[in-house]
Write an enzyme that holds these catalytic residues in place. Structure first.
Site, PDB file in Angstrom:
ATOM      1  N   THR B 105     -15.081   0.225  -3.127  1.00  0.00           N
ATOM      2  CA  THR B 105     -15.981  -0.354  -3.843  1.00  0.00           C
ATOM      3  C   THR B 105     -15.365  -0.645  -5.396  1.00  0.00           C
ATOM      4  O   THR B 105     -15.272   0.202  -6.058  1.00  0.00           O
ATOM      5  CB  THR B 105     -17.172   0.299  -3.800  1.00  0.00           C
ATOM      6  N   THR B 181      -8.182   3.820  -2.078  1.00  0.00           N
ATOM      7  CA  THR B 181      -6.978   4.330  -2.606  1.00  0.00           C
ATOM      8  C   THR B 181      -6.272   5.249  -1.645  1.00  0.00           C
ATOM      9  O   THR B 181      -5.101   5.362  -1.715  1.00  0.00           O
ATOM     10  CB  THR B 181      -7.224   5.252  -3.924  1.00  0.00           C
ATOM     11  N   ASP B 182      -6.778   5.905  -0.760  1.00  0.00           N
ATOM     12  CA  ASP B 182      -6.216   6.914   0.097  1.00  0.00           C
ATOM     13  C   ASP B 182      -4.794   6.365   0.737  1.00  0.00           C
ATOM     14  O   ASP B 182      -3.799   7.164   0.704  1.00  0.00           O
ATOM     15  CB  ASP B 182      -6.938   7.474   1.257  1.00  0.00           C
ATOM     16  N   LYS B 260       0.131   7.743  -3.466  1.00  0.00           N
ATOM     17  CA  LYS B 260      -0.792   8.342  -4.189  1.00  0.00           C
ATOM     18  C   LYS B 260      -0.518   9.806  -4.283  1.00  0.00           C
ATOM     19  O   LYS B 260      -0.468  10.546  -3.561  1.00  0.00           O
ATOM     20  CB  LYS B 260      -2.048   8.366  -3.570  1.00  0.00           C
TER      21      LYS B 260
END
Lengths: 632, 444
Positions: B105, B181-182, B260
């Site tokens: 979001t 983001t994962d 990440k």
């Protein structure tokens, strides 16, 4: 002022807890004296609500380009404070303390604790919200014969502390962020300044009676909600000392009364809001001025804008409370909204380098008659304009009486404008922390181990240690009650002496600027133990404590040596007494046995702290007796 | 929101009996004591023994139901009308930008009545919540998916690529993809291979700190992503996220070189075995290009798609003592290819040679990357590496294991022979392999 009709005060006390860790992480719950090793530059953007609303003061700060620099060092902060890691589980020790406080105030613990996010966007919380949870509701405390309702007891994280501001950047140190705070809120049931102070002390005593709260300046902070009939509800934040409360309340009452009087006067003068116009450029009037502030502003490409305030003559300069005039209130608004350094107003002109001619010309340009006033600002055009719009807004509010505001308490008991009063608290669930069920068994277990109530403690101090009521209560109000009991049980030093040192003496040292909060309980106990063992006399306690506070890494034994306060040996004493007798033969001849007192006084002047009068007197008496016998 | 969201069991029963709904002002009485507040929703992960009230102070509290509890509705709740603040008129002559949401979001609103955080992702919402955008572009939004990124598959990647192609081919001057983001790194790699020669930079963006909080990295990341997509002089697929814990700089990473590297911090994304592509200075709005070898932005140009991917692959991280049986069962399951994350320069234990040899014989592609992440694989230096080369393992230079996996899926989607697979896997297609490496140090 002896009558406070129409005054209503509600208190919110915030108290730092003495826990091993912070509320939502494993960092120690204390401030750091180290220099910051990391600086983070952040912006906090106001969030929109479902209604599409954004907090206006917050939006204003953001649009101005406000930047926040957070200073962090490893000793007291981690990624949680930096808002780089989700919060860890709620500190169980803190929750237990909050429950104990709640039960002592007969507040009913909630069945399930929900941690909330309370939006705070001035920068004092790195996330832009404060995590807070209601722990118990609807308690009561009997203070000075009156039942004070306790609305709620909540557990929350303390905020970062502001360390400076420069231009658009404000600096905060985040070591304080996350330290657990218990908030105790009363209803608006307090009707006088003295009562406010009594209630605050009463609540403070219950908090201290738990033995689980931190001590020292800044660990107990009060917010006051003061409303005056026909005035307004003002939120006063950050009263740091309990003994300042009654002054803050009475000055706020006075300030509101003065503002109401001004509104009355303006009404009498027939001033209407429509008459307040727009700022006008009056730079021409001051093109040759000797006023430094205006000259500097003009030199940097600024202008002088002025706004006419019809009917305000004499009112801008009218003092509301010491050092605060209506003009001062307007200048605070100008500084907040325009970012300018200050304002000028006609009630104080000519002055500050502005000449009589300039004042007259200004009057002419603005068409001021005798009852009119004007406010001027010299700065960059946009800032000056924003500043004067804020002044106009404040003038409009002055017509109606007292505007609702959030104000910051000052050291001298006055308050200054901080920001507009926020709307209803914007709180929503902290979804990173699951709700915590409080089991009935846990409440019963805590009820069984509740600490003594303050009144019982006072009675016990008086009975067990022979202290008078005043000293007992002082001890209760100080941060040193538990230490007192420890010293009294571990040494033979007279309890009333110990109590006096821990209350009056330490306070006096603090007033003189000695950092007594650096003294640890262990150090203080050790000093009394040295007296107990005869290493030094009890008169040396004060100088030793003062020395230790300024040499925090040293120990009491080093203090004794450094200050040369070792007890003098008996043999040495005898020699010194003989010497003094030799030097004061005439006195002896004149007064005979009665000279003992004077000789004692003389010697104590030099030997204070190294010998006790009780030790010295018999030696003097004996020597004097011998001497006199030899004379016969 | 359902009328009694999250409530189950006894609590649900009592609420239904009283006729209460979320938002109503109710009174709960137990043992003679009453409490009033607005009924709040309950999380489905919390127990069924409590009812949540919002008190007039704004605090939520949980009340145990059980024993003799009475619930009474005092006032029905009125859902306030949501009045979105008027959208500022977009400046004339602004470029067209497309914002494609797939989950995560980037913008939200808080409903203080219920405590809910609602995503706010259409163009109107974005302009309303981030008014600066009205100075930047004429924004078109697509709510493509609403998935936690761990649930994405190659089908989603293909869908995103189609949406991007549609946007670019209808004249978009900037395209931004909002993503959880994962697995954003995996998607960035996939799109880098699927989208053939995009003329503009396609920027993936997310937020590490939830967008409902004032401190969120969402706004600065999104604004940077849009600015970069609209005006950077390079083209291709990139990820834009915070460079450090401060809000000053947004780092732009090549989609095939980014990973990440932190669970929660703003600067979680790092370029590995590559310099940053660019850096955006949030306070001044300037873009500094840091890599000289990026494809150049082109005025016009259609982007073509090569979206077929074969996900019969596996990524396996080697560890000491790994049982050959386990590797064998993976390799036996019908895989067409496997990427190994070997140790060091690209090694696995001797015990695993046999399963690997058998798989290679069957035509399974076995590619080697390193679990060190940083550095280049080289199977010539030690005997182990040479053994593995002999067995038929293919070294994949300094490719990230995750990127190698995604590339393998893409290559298997079009190669017709084992040789072709090997050739495509070892050839640098879009910057996933760097020919030279300078000092970078390792670790974020």
């Amino acid at each position: 002022m002896s009558s406070y009709t129409g005054l209503k005060v509600g208190l919110e006390l915030h108290c730092q807890l003495k826990t091993a860790h912070k509320l939502f992480c494993q960092c120690p719950a204390k401030l750091s004296l180290k220099d910051p090793e990391k600086r983070l530059l952040r912006r906090l953007r106001p969030t929109q609500s479902e209604l599409g609303e954004v907090d206006p003061a917050a939006l204003f700060e953001f649009q101005r380009g406000r930047l926040i620099c957070y200073e962090a060092e490893r000793e007291s902060t981690c990624l949680v404070e930096a808002d780089e890691e989700p919060p860890h589980a709620l500190n169980g020790e803190a929750l237990e303390t909050a429950l104990i406080i709640s039960l002592m105030m007969e507040a009913k613990p909630v069945d399930e604790v929900h941690v909330m996010r309370k939006v705070v966007i001035d920068g004092s919380n790195t996330t832009g919200f404060q995590r807070t949870a209601a722990i118990a509701l609807n308690g009561k405390l009997n203070i000075a014969g009156k039942e004070i309702p306790i609305l709620h007891v909540s557990l929350e994280e303390d905020a970062a502390r502001k360390t400076g501001e420069s231009g658009l950047t404000v600096n905060y140190r985040i070591d304080r962020l996350g330290i657990p705070l218990v908030e105790v809120a009363t209803g608006p049931v307090i009707f006088s300044p003295e009562e406010a102070e009594k209630v605050a002390y009463g609540i403070g005593r219950v908090l201290k009676a738990t033995g689980r709260v931190q001590r020292g300046l800044g660990t107990l902070r009060q917010d006051l909600n003061v409303s005056v009939k026909s005035g307004a509800l003002i939120e006063i934040k950050g009263v740091q000392r309990l003994d300042l409360i009654s002054k803050v309340v009475s000055l706020e009452f006075q300030r509101q009364q003065a503002l109401l009087a001004i509104a009355g006067e303006l009404k009498k003068r027939g001033v209407k809001p429509e008459e307040l116009g727009e700022p006008v450029n009056v730079t021409e009037v001051f093109k040759d001025t000797k006023c430094k502030v205006i000259r500097n502003a003009l030199r940097e490409g600024g202008v002088v804008l002025a706004v006419k305030l019809p009917g305000f003559h004499g009112l801008l300069g009218r003092e509301l409370i010491p050092g605060v005039r209506l003009g001062t209130e307007m200048s605070w608004r100008a500084m907040f909204y325009g970012g300018v350094g200050g304002i000028f107003h006609t009630d104080e002109l000519p002055g500050y380098g502005v000449s009589e001619d300039e004042t007259r010309l200004l009057s002419k340009v603005l068409s001021l008659n005798e009852l009119d006033a004007a406010v001027l600002v010299a700065d960059q055009p946009l800032k000056a304009r924003d500043a004067l719009h804020a002044v106009l807004e404040r003038a409009r509010e002055a017509l109606n009486g007292v505007p609702e505001e959030t104000r910051a308490a000052q050291e001298d008991g006055t308050t200054r404008y901080m920001r507009p009063r926020p709307g209803s608290a914007r709180m929503y669930p902290e979804t990173d922390i699951p709700p915590i069920v409080i089991a009935e068994e846990e409440i019963q277990a805590l009820k069984a181990i509740l600490p003594e109530k303050p009144e019982k403690v006072t009675a016990r101090l008086m009975e067990k240690y022979g202290l008078n009521r005043k000293l007992s209560e002082q001890l209760l109000d100080s941060d040193y009650m538990p230490l007192f009991e420890e010293v009294a049980s571990k040494t033979h030093v007279a309890p009333s002496y110990v109590a006096t040192i821990l209350t009056e003496t330490l306070k006096a040292l603090e007033r003189r600027g000695v950092p007594v909060n650096r003294l640890t309980d262990e150090q203080i106990l050790e000093v009394f133990q040295l007296v107990d063992r005869g290493v030094t006399a009890k008169e040396s306690v004060e100088p030793i404590l003062e020395w230790l506070a300024t040499h925090p890494t040293s120990n009491p034994a080093e203090a004794v040596n450094s200050l040369n306060l070792q007890m003098v040996e008996s043999a040495e004493l005898e020699k010194q007494v003989e010497q003094v007798l030799r030097e004061n033969v005439n006195l002896l001849k004149k007064l005979g046995k009665a000279s003992t007192g004077k000789l004692l006084g003389l010697m104590m002047r030099n030997l204070r702290g190294r010998v006790s009068p009780q030790q010295l007197l018999p030696i003097i008496e004996a020597k004097v007796k011998d001497y006199l016998k030899n004379q016969e | 929101m359902k009328a009694l969201e999250g409530y189950r069991g006894l609590a649900l029963k009592l609420l239904q009996e009283s006729g209460a709904q979320i938002g109503d002002l109710i009174e709960v009485t137990r043992d003679g004591e009453s409490l009033r507040g607005f009924l709040m929703p309950r999380s489905e992960y919390d127990d069924e023994n409590h009812v949540v009230l919002k008190l007039s102070s704004g605090y939520n509290v949980g009340l145990r139901v059980g024993g003799s509890v009475a619930i009474r509705v005092l006032e029905k709740g009125v859902k306030p009308m949501f009045k979105r603040p008027p959208r500022p008129p977009p400046k004339p002559g602004l470029p067209e930008a497309y914002v494609i949401s797939t989950g995560g979001t980037i913008a939200s609103r808080v409903d203080y009545r219920t405590g809910g955080v609602e995503p706010a992702l259409n163009a109107e919402d974005l302009y309303s919540i981030y008014p600066e955008l009205s100075e930047l572009a004429n924004i078109h939004t697509t709510l493509l998916y609403s998935e936690f990124s761990e649930n994405l598959t190659k089908e989603h990647w293909a869908g995103m690529a189609r949406a991007v192609a549609e946007a670019v081919n209808s004249g978009a001057q900037g395209v931004v993809i909002c993503h959880g983001t994962d697995t954003m790194g995996y998607t960035a790699a996939a799109l880098s291979f699927i989208l053939q020669h995009p003329p503009i930079p396609i920027i993936l963006v997310g937020s590490q700190r939830s967008s409902d909080r004032p401190s969120s990295d969402a706004p600065s990341n999104l604004i940077a992503a849009l600015k970069i997509s609209l005006s950077a002089p390079f083209a291709g697929v990139y990820v834009a996220m915070h460079e450090s814990s401060s809000d000053e700089y947004i780092a732009v990473h090549r989609g095939v070189k980014v990973r990440k590297c932190h669970t929660s911090a703003r600067d979680a994304f790092k370029s590995i075995n590559a310099p940053l592509a660019a850096r955006y200075h949030a306070l001044t709005g300037t873009i500094q290009v840091l890599d000289d070898h990026l494809p150049l932005r082109r005025e016009m140009g259609e982007v073509k798609l090569e979206e077929r991917m074969d996900d019969n692959v596996c990524l396996v991280k080697f560890y000491p003592g790994m049982k050959p049986k386990i590797l064998e069962s993976i390799l036996d399951s019908g895989l067409r290819g496997i990427i190994l994350e070997g140790s060091g320069l690209g090694h696995v234990s001797k015990a695993l040679y046999e399963p690997i040899r058998k798989a290679v014989e069957r035509g399974v592609f076995v590619g080697m990357t390193s679990q060190c992440l940083w550095g280049r694989v080289n199977l010539n230096v030690y005997y182990t590496g040479r053994d593995l080369l002999k067995i038929g393992v293919v070294p994949l230079e300094d490719m990230l294991p995750e990127t190698a996996l995604v590339k393998l899926m893409w290559v298997l989607g079009r190669a017709n022979s084992f040789e072709e697979v090997k050739e495509l896997m070892t050839r640098n297609l879009v910057g996933e392999i760097s020919e030279t490496r300078w000092f970078q140090g390792c670790g974020p």
